[in-house]
Structure formats: structure tokens, C-alpha cells
Design an enzyme around this catalytic site. Structure first.
Site, mmCIF file in Angstrom:
data_model
loop_
_atom_site.group_PDB
_atom_site.id
_atom_site.type_symbol
_atom_site.label_atom_id
_atom_site.label_comp_id
_atom_site.label_asym_id
_atom_site.label_seq_id
_atom_site.Cartn_x
_atom_site.Cartn_y
_atom_site.Cartn_z
ATOM 1 N N SER A 171 -67.476 -87.177 92.649
ATOM 2 C CA SER A 171 -67.920 -86.005 91.890
ATOM 3 C C SER A 171 -67.071 -85.832 90.632
ATOM 4 O O SER A 171 -66.069 -86.522 90.438
ATOM 5 C CB SER A 171 -67.820 -84.739 92.748
ATOM 6 O OG SER A 171 -66.466 -84.478 93.101
ATOM 7 N N TYR A 195 -50.026 -76.595 90.765
ATOM 8 C CA TYR A 195 -50.776 -77.577 89.976
ATOM 9 C C TYR A 195 -49.925 -78.103 88.819
ATOM 10 O O TYR A 195 -49.814 -79.319 88.624
ATOM 11 C CB TYR A 195 -52.059 -76.938 89.457
ATOM 12 C CG TYR A 195 -52.958 -77.904 88.706
ATOM 13 C CD1 TYR A 195 -53.707 -78.854 89.389
ATOM 14 C CD2 TYR A 195 -53.053 -77.869 87.317
ATOM 15 C CE1 TYR A 195 -54.535 -79.739 88.715
ATOM 16 C CE2 TYR A 195 -53.874 -78.751 86.632
ATOM 17 C CZ TYR A 195 -54.609 -79.679 87.335
ATOM 18 O OH TYR A 195 -55.419 -80.556 86.654
ATOM 19 N N LYS A 227 -48.492 -81.965 88.125
ATOM 20 C CA LYS A 227 -48.841 -82.720 86.920
ATOM 21 C C LYS A 227 -47.603 -83.042 86.074
ATOM 22 O O LYS A 227 -47.565 -84.080 85.410
ATOM 23 C CB LYS A 227 -49.877 -81.951 86.100
ATOM 24 C CG LYS A 227 -51.234 -81.829 86.801
ATOM 25 C CD LYS A 227 -51.812 -83.194 87.178
ATOM 26 C CE LYS A 227 -53.185 -83.099 87.797
ATOM 27 N NZ LYS A 227 -53.752 -84.411 88.150
#
Length: 310
Positions: free
Chosen positions: A47, A192, A196
Site C-alpha cells: 500500500s 516517529y 527517523k
């Protein structure tokens, strides 16, 4: 004689510039990586951005190995790609390998299965990931750890499992899909942004260490992309966020980002920032005037908290 000399300078200069441009174009063409028949692995391929990357790399003639947690959805992508025909370029039916990237114990076994598909990997695109929305005060440390497992430790484990075969062949390209939040941190995205930032640091180190083997490493740092990333994000208690943020809804089309990934691989770009003017400015502000950046982020945190309380 002076007139003739002066009259000849203009055409000579134009000719010299033209020759330099021609040489530059030839150099770029020679340096361009051809993807026809290359073996390309894409994680999170069922996806979003991963699926779009599958489409553009398939159209480029790559031999795809699509990875994800849901075999049924991967097969649906395979069927979609098989239905796409291009008489000008030979394409291949993708292979699939199903595994959970957050379970690092299974990654080594998955890497063996990946290498069995075609015997080697030319390009590894570490795309799979999960997002997070939450207040640090209300976030359990287990959630922070889960996000790191998927976004950092999983890609690192897969990269290190595939890496020896690339080193042995003296050829390979590793891509990490990071985020602009790998360069700057914004409020209510701690897990998050941390994952990262770790991704940016690891693959920067990797790039330096494997250059002597002839390997390439690219980090792609997009801003918001119009996918279900925010809908599937986890919150502080581990539940699903379930909301399409306005920023996400107005983000870049996944196809646009997928083509940027393709370009980065073809031209061996090392670090690509795909962000609008304000996020790009924020990246430079964080480096050049951190005090101002911190004030802006503190103001943003207060504003978001007021909105939540209303």
C-alpha cells in the site's frame, strides 16, 4: 586583424560552452543506473508509497521482490502489475516475501528467502514504516520501542542481512525512506521523529563505510504524503490514531514521491529532501539559528494543545 580576433571570440566561447554541456550530458548518461532486469526489493509494498514504488520500478523493467505482512494484499499488487503491459519494455511478474519487519528475529530468515528469488539484490528500498501521534507525558515507553522496532531496527536488520551479498558482488544500492522529521523534530511526533533521526544517522554512517566497496546509499526525506500513514499511526497507549490529518490529506501524491525515489536510484543521489518551502526553511533554521527554531516549535506545541482542549 584585431577585428577578426574579436569577431572570433564569441563563436569560440559559445562553442566551448556547448562542448562542456555536451560532455556533462554524456557523463550523466554514462553514470545513470539502468534498472532493466535489476533485482529490486521493496518493503511495505502492499500500500501507499511502497505500492507506488512497485509500479514505477516495475514499469522500468526491474525484477521486483515485494515484501509486507499481508500476503493477500501483496498478491493483489502482483496481479495489478501483471495486468500492466508495455510493448517497449520487458517486465516481470514480481516475487513476494511475507514477514513482519518489526519482528527482527524473522528478518534474517526473510533475507534468505529474498536472496533465493534471484540469487542477489541490486536495490533494497527500505520503505515500510509506522507513524505516531501523541503527547510524551501520555505515551508508554513500549510504544516508543514498538515504533523504533518497525522504523529503525527492522530496516537495519534487513539491510545488514542483505549487505554481505552486495559487498561480495561489489555492487548494490540501498535506499532508506526517511522523512523531513529525520532532520527536524516537531511536537507530538516524538517516537516517529526519533526513529527517523536514527535512520538518517545509521544510513549516513553506512554510506561512508560501504563506498569503498562500490555500494550506493540514498536517503529520501519526504514531507507529508497523501497516504494512510496518519490513519494507521499509533497513539500513546498503542491504539490506532484513525484520523487523516489535514497536512497528510494535502501532502504530495505517492506517485510523485515514487518517481523521486526512482530518480534517486537512477542518478545515485545520496540525500534527497522532498519538502515544501516552510519545512525546508525549518531544516536550515534548526542548523543556523536553533534558538529561533526552538521558539517556533514551542509555540506550535502550545497551539496544538489548545486545539485539542477545545
Amino acid at each position: 586583424m584585431e577585428r577578426l580576433t574579436g569577431a572570433g571570440v564569441g563563436p569560440l566561447a559559445v562553442g566551448a560552452v556547448g562542448l562542456l554541456i555536451l560532455l556533462r550530458l554524456i557523463q550523466r548518461a554514462r553514470g545513470k543506473q539502468i534498472l532493466q532486469d535489476k533485482v529490486v526489493v521493496i518493503t511495505g509494498a502492499s500500500s501507499g508509497l511502497g505500492k507506488e514504488c512497485a509500479r514505477v520500478f516495475h514499469a522500468a523493467g526491474a525484477r521486483l521482490i515485494l515484501c509486507g505482512r499481508d500476503q493477500k494484499r501483496l498478491q493483489e499488487v502482483v496481479q495489478e502489475l501483471r495486468a500492466v503491459t508495455d510493448g517497449q519494455r520487458k517486465t516481470y511478474t514480481p516475487c513476494t516475501v511475507t514477514f513482519d519487519l518489526s519482528d527482527t528475529d524473522t528478518v534474517a530468515r526473510a533475507a534468505v528467502e529474498i536472496l533465493k528469488c534471484h540469487g542477489h539484490v541490486d536495490v533494497l528500498i527500505n520503505n515500510a514504516g509506522i507513524s505516531y501521534r501523541g503527547n510524551i507525558l501520555d505515551t508508554h515507553v513500549s510504544v516508543q520501542r514498538d515504533v523504533m522496532e518497525t522504523n529503525y531496527f527492522g530496516p537495519v536488520a534487513l539491510t545488514q542481512a542483505i549487505l554481505p551479498s552486495m559487498v561480495e558482488r561489489g555492487s548494490g544500492h540501498i535506499v532508506a525512506i526517511s522523512s523531513v522529521q529525520g532532520k527536524i523534530a516537531i511536537p507530538y511526533r516524538s517516537a516517529y521523529a526519533a526513529s527517523k533521526h536514527a535512520t538518517q544517522a545509521y544510513f549516513d554512517c553506512l554510506r561512508a563505510e560501504v563506498e569503498r566497496f562500490g555500494l550506493q546509499v540514498s536517503i529520501i526525506s519526504p514531507g507529508y504524503i497523501r497516504t494512510n500513514l496518519s490513519v494507521n499511526a499509533v497513539t500513546g497507549d498503542g491504539s490506532k490514531y484513525g484520523v487523516m490529518d489535514k497536512t497528510t490529506a494535502s501532502g504530495r501524491e505517492p506517485t510523485e514521491v515514487a518517481h523521486a525515489v526512482l530518480k534517486a536510484v537512477r542518478h545515485r543521489q545520496k540525500d534527497v529532501l522532498l519538502a515544501g518551502p516552510l519545512p525546508t526553511l525549518a531544516v536550515y533554521l534548526r542548523t543556523l539559528w536553533p534558538a529561533a527554531y526552538f521558539r517556533v516549535m514551542a509555540s506550535r506545541a502550545k497551539k496544538e494543545q489548545r486545539i485539542k482542549e477545545q
